[in-house]
Design an enzyme around this catalytic site. Structure first.
Site, PDB file in Angstrom:
ATOM      1  N   GLU A  24       0.863  -1.199   0.000  1.00 12.23           N
ATOM      2  CA  GLU A  24       0.000   0.000   0.000  1.00 12.23           C
ATOM      3  C   GLU A  24       0.894   1.242   0.000  1.00 12.23           C
ATOM      4  O   GLU A  24       1.843   1.318   0.768  1.00 12.23           O
ATOM      5  CB  GLU A  24      -0.908  -0.041   1.244  1.00 12.23           C
ATOM      6  N   GLN A  25       0.531   2.204  -0.849  1.00 11.91           N
ATOM      7  CA  GLN A  25       1.381   3.403  -0.967  1.00 11.91           C
ATOM      8  C   GLN A  25       1.353   4.297   0.286  1.00 11.91           C
ATOM      9  O   GLN A  25       2.368   4.902   0.636  1.00 11.91           O
ATOM     10  CB  GLN A  25       0.958   4.230  -2.182  1.00 11.91           C
ATOM     11  N   ARG A  31     -16.712   3.394   6.780  1.00 10.37           N
ATOM     12  CA  ARG A  31     -15.695   2.722   5.962  1.00 10.37           C
ATOM     13  C   ARG A  31     -14.489   2.269   6.783  1.00 10.37           C
ATOM     14  O   ARG A  31     -13.916   1.210   6.527  1.00 10.37           O
ATOM     15  CB  ARG A  31     -15.205   3.672   4.866  1.00 10.37           C
ATOM     16  N   TYR A  66     -28.013   7.340   5.644  1.00 10.45           N
ATOM     17  CA  TYR A  66     -28.215   6.121   6.443  1.00 10.45           C
ATOM     18  C   TYR A  66     -27.280   6.141   7.647  1.00 10.45           C
ATOM     19  O   TYR A  66     -26.259   6.830   7.642  1.00 10.45           O
ATOM     20  CB  TYR A  66     -27.991   4.853   5.596  1.00 10.45           C
ATOM     21  N   ASP A 104     -11.817  -0.853  -8.380  1.00 13.91           N
ATOM     22  CA  ASP A 104     -11.906   0.389  -9.151  1.00 13.91           C
ATOM     23  C   ASP A 104     -10.814   0.501 -10.210  1.00 13.91           C
ATOM     24  O   ASP A 104     -10.964   1.257 -11.172  1.00 13.91           O
ATOM     25  CB  ASP A 104     -11.811   1.605  -8.213  1.00 13.91           C
TER      26      ASP A 104
HETATM   27  C1  LIG Z   1     -19.792   8.842  -2.910  1.00 15.08           C
HETATM   28  C2  LIG Z   1     -19.451   7.388  -3.029  1.00 15.08           C
HETATM   29  C3  LIG Z   1     -20.253   6.452  -2.397  1.00 15.08           C
HETATM   30  C4  LIG Z   1     -19.997   5.080  -2.562  1.00 15.08           C
HETATM   31  N1  LIG Z   1     -20.806   4.179  -1.922  1.00 15.08           N
HETATM   32  C5  LIG Z   1     -20.597   2.854  -2.105  1.00 15.08           C
HETATM   33  C6  LIG Z   1     -21.425   1.882  -1.447  1.00 15.08           C
HETATM   34  O1  LIG Z   1     -22.351   2.240  -0.697  1.00 15.08           O
HETATM   35  N2  LIG Z   1     -21.175   0.559  -1.669  1.00 15.08           N
HETATM   36  C7  LIG Z   1     -20.154   0.124  -2.476  1.00 15.08           C
HETATM   37  O2  LIG Z   1     -19.980  -1.083  -2.638  1.00 15.08           O
HETATM   38  N3  LIG Z   1     -19.337   1.026  -3.097  1.00 15.08           N
HETATM   39  C8  LIG Z   1     -19.527   2.360  -2.922  1.00 15.08           C
HETATM   40  N4  LIG Z   1     -18.684   3.269  -3.522  1.00 15.08           N
HETATM   41  C9  LIG Z   1     -17.586   2.761  -4.364  1.00 15.08           C
HETATM   42  C10 LIG Z   1     -16.411   2.315  -3.516  1.00 15.08           C
HETATM   43  O3  LIG Z   1     -16.017   3.355  -2.649  1.00 15.08           O
HETATM   44  C11 LIG Z   1     -15.233   1.918  -4.391  1.00 15.08           C
HETATM   45  O4  LIG Z   1     -15.666   1.152  -5.490  1.00 15.08           O
HETATM   46  C12 LIG Z   1     -14.236   1.082  -3.581  1.00 15.08           C
HETATM   47  O5  LIG Z   1     -13.804   1.776  -2.452  1.00 15.08           O
HETATM   48  C13 LIG Z   1     -13.050   0.690  -4.468  1.00 15.08           C
HETATM   49  O6  LIG Z   1     -12.155  -0.082  -3.714  1.00 15.08           O
HETATM   50  P1  LIG Z   1     -10.715  -0.434  -4.291  1.00 15.08           P
HETATM   51  O7  LIG Z   1     -10.052  -1.221  -3.225  1.00 15.08           O
HETATM   52  O8  LIG Z   1     -10.862  -1.002  -5.653  1.00 15.08           O
HETATM   53  O9  LIG Z   1     -10.005   0.975  -4.500  1.00 15.08           O
HETATM   54  P2  LIG Z   1      -9.566   2.064  -3.434  1.00 15.08           P
HETATM   55  O10 LIG Z   1     -10.473   2.090  -2.269  1.00 15.08           O
HETATM   56  O11 LIG Z   1      -9.370   3.326  -4.194  1.00 15.08           O
HETATM   57  O12 LIG Z   1      -8.160   1.539  -2.902  1.00 15.08           O
HETATM   58  C14 LIG Z   1      -7.002   1.613  -3.674  1.00 15.08           C
HETATM   59  C15 LIG Z   1      -5.814   1.565  -2.743  1.00 15.08           C
HETATM   60  O13 LIG Z   1      -4.631   1.466  -3.529  1.00 15.08           O
HETATM   61  C16 LIG Z   1      -3.662   2.363  -3.035  1.00 15.08           C
HETATM   62  N5  LIG Z   1      -2.786   2.694  -4.162  1.00 15.08           N
HETATM   63  C17 LIG Z   1      -3.055   3.493  -5.225  1.00 15.08           C
HETATM   64  N6  LIG Z   1      -1.998   3.550  -6.056  1.00 15.08           N
HETATM   65  C18 LIG Z   1      -1.031   2.770  -5.509  1.00 15.08           C
HETATM   66  C19 LIG Z   1       0.293   2.424  -5.918  1.00 15.08           C
HETATM   67  N7  LIG Z   1       0.826   2.907  -7.052  1.00 15.08           N
HETATM   68  N8  LIG Z   1       1.012   1.596  -5.127  1.00 15.08           N
HETATM   69  C20 LIG Z   1       0.477   1.096  -3.959  1.00 15.08           C
HETATM   70  N9  LIG Z   1      -0.775   1.406  -3.545  1.00 15.08           N
HETATM   71  C21 LIG Z   1      -1.518   2.222  -4.310  1.00 15.08           C
HETATM   72  C22 LIG Z   1      -4.475   3.533  -2.515  1.00 15.08           C
HETATM   73  O14 LIG Z   1      -3.753   4.303  -1.584  1.00 15.08           O
HETATM   74  C23 LIG Z   1      -5.668   2.814  -1.895  1.00 15.08           C
HETATM   75  O15 LIG Z   1      -5.455   2.443  -0.557  1.00 15.08           O
HETATM   76  C24 LIG Z   1     -18.914   4.646  -3.362  1.00 15.08           C
HETATM   77  C25 LIG Z   1     -18.085   5.593  -3.970  1.00 15.08           C
HETATM   78  C26 LIG Z   1     -18.341   6.952  -3.813  1.00 15.08           C
HETATM   79  C27 LIG Z   1     -17.449   7.945  -4.487  1.00 15.08           C
END
Ligand SMILES: Cc1cc2nc3c(=O)[nH]c(=O)nc-3n(C[C@H](O)[C@H](O)[C@H](O)COP(=O)(O)OP(=O)(O)OC[C@H]3O[C@@H](n4cnc5c(N)ncnc54)[C@H](O)[C@@H]3O)c2cc1C
Length: 398
Positions: A35-36, A109, A215, A293
């Protein structure tokens, strides 16, 4: 494939990365997470986790930890923006849990992330590691970090979010697009809203060019809100910015007093530009793949972004378990199983922007009439989404 000894490096310690790492670890893979940031952490906001996600987290041994922190809403309540008229009600709570075998949860979260992280041994979490490069050598992958560390792994998984560096390395640079929506997010201490006597539901107020979701989270101590409005451009450098409560109130001028009372009760609010990406044609190349994402960022209007990332981790684990020595083929299979579902949800999330934000008039009236009769959040309508068990993958031979 024998999981023991197979080295899997996960880039990114968000919900997607940590859930995938725990799933892989439980299956016996040798997992490391990079993790960065200097520490694991999530933003101060809420998240909804539907049964298709909570089922998988329970299977990872997290049921008790989640039950301690989560709120189980009794239903979904969709309402009109000005007069508060109910457009639709659908059950959650016991009905959902009985039907789908797992609860619908609302979390802070940070609570959700901490619950997953606490099940991972510390020595497998490497904070302060920002991935900058990766090379697939055919029989292994090498990754390099900004701090000079280099690692070798058999599989490299990019769970590094919407700005994914690994996605860029695999498929070249492209820009996420601004969706024309901004979101003010806030957490209000529940006692400030006690006089409203609010029900424990997932609430969605729909109005012209915006909608408002709220909520309870953190065991009911905080009310989470997301106030979405359409705006032409996002001009800030950063995707998140401190927002003024007065600005948020101005944008929701004329909305129902309950909406305005919740916004007005918050101490601080953050303003987000909402971005998404076109569905990707491919997620994997050789021994490297993506999840969450990084490969299927979506508008939050189905509340499925994080849930889909949890599903990704479960399917990836099953595909690697069945790999029979051919990792690139297993990753292609993972992608083939996951991509249609994630793409469908990306598209549905986009459609909800139009549907939730209709201006007053005949179109909105037709939507309201349809919602009153169709029950698009009913058990029957939502079954395809909640029944799916992403950890159950037919054997390839089958
Ligand atoms: C307003 C809003 C409401 C939402 N509500 C919901 C909900 O109710 N339910 C739901 O399921 N989803 C919801 N989402 C979507 C959800 O937040 C995301 O889809 C989810 O958090 C994505 O998770 P992830 O682990 O893929 O990415 P992220 O949470 O973005 O995690 C990526 C991680 O990678 C790290 N990283 C990035 N680049 C590097 C690198 N080069 N080297 C090492 N580490 C790195 C980052 O620091 C981070 O910790 C919502 C989003 C928004 C904007």
């Amino acid at each position: 494939m024998a999981a023991a000894g197979l080295r899997v490096a996960v880039i990114g310690g968000g919900i997607g990365g940590l859930a995938a790492a725990l799933s892989l670890l439980r299956a016996g893979f040798d997992v490391q997470v990079y993790e960065q940031a200097g520490a694991l952490g999530e933003i101060g906001a809420g998240i909804q986790i539907s049964p298709n996600g909570s089922r998988l987290l329970h299977r990872l041994g997290l049921a008790e930890a989640l039950a301690r922190k989560g709120v189980r809403p009794v239903g979904v309540h969709q309402r009109r923006w000005d007069d508060g008229r109910t457009l639709q009600r659908a059950p959650l709570g016991d009905v959902i849990e009985r039907t789908f075998g797992a609860p619908y949860y609302h979390f802070h979260r940070a609570d959700l992330l901490a619950a997953i992280a606490s099940a991972l041994p510390d020595e497998r979490l490497h904070v302060g590691h920002r991935l900058v490069e990766a090379t697939d050598h055919g029989d292994h992958v090498e990754a390099g970090f900004e701090n000079g560390v280099r690692i070798a792994a058999d599989v490299l998984v990019g769970a590094d979010g919407i700005h994914s560096r690994l996605r860029q390395i695999l498929f070249g640079a492209d820009k996420p697009s601004f969706t024309g929506c901004i979101a003010y997010r806030g957490l209000v201490p529940a006692e400030r809203l006690a006089h409203l006597d609010l029900e424990v539901t997932s609430n969605n107020w729909m109005g012209p060019h915006g909608h408002f979701v709220h909520y309870y989270v953190a065991g009911g101590r905080l009310m989470n809100f997301v106030a979405v409005r359409e705006e032409e451009a996002w001009t800030r450098e950063s995707w998140v910015d401190r927002g003024e409560v007065a600005d948020a109130l101005r944008l929701f001028e004329g909305w129902h007093p309950q909406v305005r009372t919740i916004i007005g009760a918050v101490d601080e609010t953050f303003k987000w530009g909402l971005f998404d990406r076109e569905p990707l044609a491919r997620w994997s190349m050789g021994r490297i793949t993506l999840l969450g994402d990084s490969c299927h960022a979506m508008l939050p209007f189905m509340a499925q972004g994080a849930v889909q990332s949890i599903e990704d981790g479960a399917t990836l684990t099953s595909c690697l378990q069945q790999a029979d020595g051919d990792i690139p083929a297993a990753l292609l299979r993972y992608e083939a199983l996951r991509r249609p579902r994630a793409t469908r949800l990306q598209e549905m999330s986009r459609l909800n922007k139009t549907r939730y934000h209709m201006p007053d008039g005949p179109g909105q009236e037709a939507r309201d009439a349809q919602m009153a009769t169709a029950g698009d959040r009913s058990i029957a309508a939502i079954g395809w989404l909640y029944t799916h068990d992403a950890g159950v993958v037919p054997s390839e031979a089958a």
